[in-house]
Motif scaffolding. Sequence first.
Motif, short mmCIF file in Angstrom:
data_model
loop_
_atom_site.label_atom_id
_atom_site.label_comp_id
_atom_site.label_asym_id
_atom_site.label_seq_id
_atom_site.Cartn_x
_atom_site.Cartn_y
_atom_site.Cartn_z
N HIS A 228 0.83 -1.19 0.00
CA HIS A 228 0.00 0.00 0.00
C HIS A 228 0.87 1.26 0.00
N TYR A 229 0.25 2.38 -0.29
CA TYR A 229 0.87 3.69 -0.15
C TYR A 229 1.08 3.94 1.34
N ASN A 251 -9.48 10.50 6.34
CA ASN A 251 -9.06 9.81 5.12
C ASN A 251 -9.91 8.58 4.79
N THR A 252 -10.21 8.41 3.49
CA THR A 252 -10.94 7.23 3.03
C THR A 252 -10.14 6.45 1.99
N ARG A 253 -8.91 6.91 1.74
CA ARG A 253 -8.07 6.25 0.73
C ARG A 253 -7.28 5.09 1.37
N PRO A 254 -6.82 4.14 0.56
CA PRO A 254 -6.04 3.01 1.10
C PRO A 254 -4.60 3.40 1.43
N ILE A 255 -4.45 4.20 2.47
CA ILE A 255 -3.13 4.68 2.90
C ILE A 255 -2.80 4.08 4.26
N ASN A 373 -2.90 14.99 -0.24
CA ASN A 373 -3.76 14.45 -1.30
C ASN A 373 -3.10 14.57 -2.67
N TYR A 376 -0.57 11.88 -3.14
CA TYR A 376 -1.21 10.57 -3.34
C TYR A 376 -1.77 10.44 -4.76
N LYS A 377 -2.41 11.48 -5.24
CA LYS A 377 -3.07 11.42 -6.54
C LYS A 377 -2.09 11.53 -7.71
#
Length: 415
Positions: A228-229, A251-255, A373, A376-377
């Motif tokens: 994962h990140y 956060n809702t991202r897979p971090i 963000n 990440y993006k």
Amino acid sequence: MYFLYNFLVISASAILKVLALTNSKLSLFVKGRKQTISLINAAISKEDKVIWIHAASLGEYEQGLPVLEKLKFKYPNYKILLTFFSPSGYEVKKNSKIADVICYLPLDTKRKVSSFLNAAHPDIAIFIKYEIWPNYLAALKKRNTPTFLISALFKENQIFFKPFGGFMRKALNNFTQIFVQNEKSKTLLNSVEYTKATIAGDTRFDRVSEILERNNELDFMKRFKNKHYCFVAGSTWAEDEKIIIAYINKNTRPIKFVIAPHTIKDSHIQEIVNAINKKVVRYSEMNNENLANNDVIIIDTIGLLTKVYSYADMAYVGGGFATGLHNTLEPAVFGIPVIIGPKFEGFTEAEELVNLGGVISIKSTEKFEELTNKYYKNNAYRLKTGQINTNYIKEKSGATDHIVNELNAVFTSND
């Protein structure tokens, strides 16, 4: 002024003994110095050749370590004496095998200086960065002991450049040579007619570069990250943690998140755990559970952070909202973007990296969220930013070889 200096050092010695009765850190400071001469006598004979290296604390030790290691390798017939001024350096490294003797440096009084130098009888003395002790330097000069200051950094507001700083300027002239980090330091020394300064750079860059050559694997981090990140926040203070935890909870991202606080007291660690609404585990409480199921790891021990950074896709270095910024080079060497708080003035590498764009300073939770963000993006932007840090450290490396090559003349004359 010289008389006043000696009076103040002697007075400080007496006051410290009283304060040590009720302060545990000062107690270490005072009691540890009582053992110095016996430690030296037990390990160094009159026939031994001795390299003496002095560091104020742990940070200066890390700065001087590349030089120490290279001299130890090149001149194995010399014994290494390593001294510290502060308990935060000595207590951590006192059992290390890096030197033949590790001890406290006695305070800079003429009597204690004489006793120390008679026992240690160094063939060469190396001080690191800011360590300039008038009585030690005068005594070393009188004994014709080659004496060097390495990775030195000078600023206009220091006493050497004030009208009343004559006795400290005299102390500078007792150095055989001073290896400075930059042109500005050399110019300042030249302004007070010190002409034996050489620009060698900062040995810390060699120290962090060596990190890449070591085994940085951590099984728990490999299992936790699980491809994962990963975001790593190191040496954080409460002000930093407030911003980071707000982002984690939102956060809702897979971090995957790692927080390594500056303060690892149980009460503080528990406060962090309680504030996070994701699945979190403390390092000290990890078992054989499936770490990949956790969102956050809290590193509640010391000595792991550098290796943890090797798993990061981006990093945050704490202290920039509090009392002072921590080490930005350790994460930067892994070629990742680094975020810091707004207070970084006076931290040369942070100032330079902020100007270059490899380190970004933020002042608010909103800016932190926006930047995190974006990294990440936008993978290309993240990699480009990290490459700035890689290039900067490569360009700054090489101070150790410069210094050691210059010191070779001293060892050649001694053999």
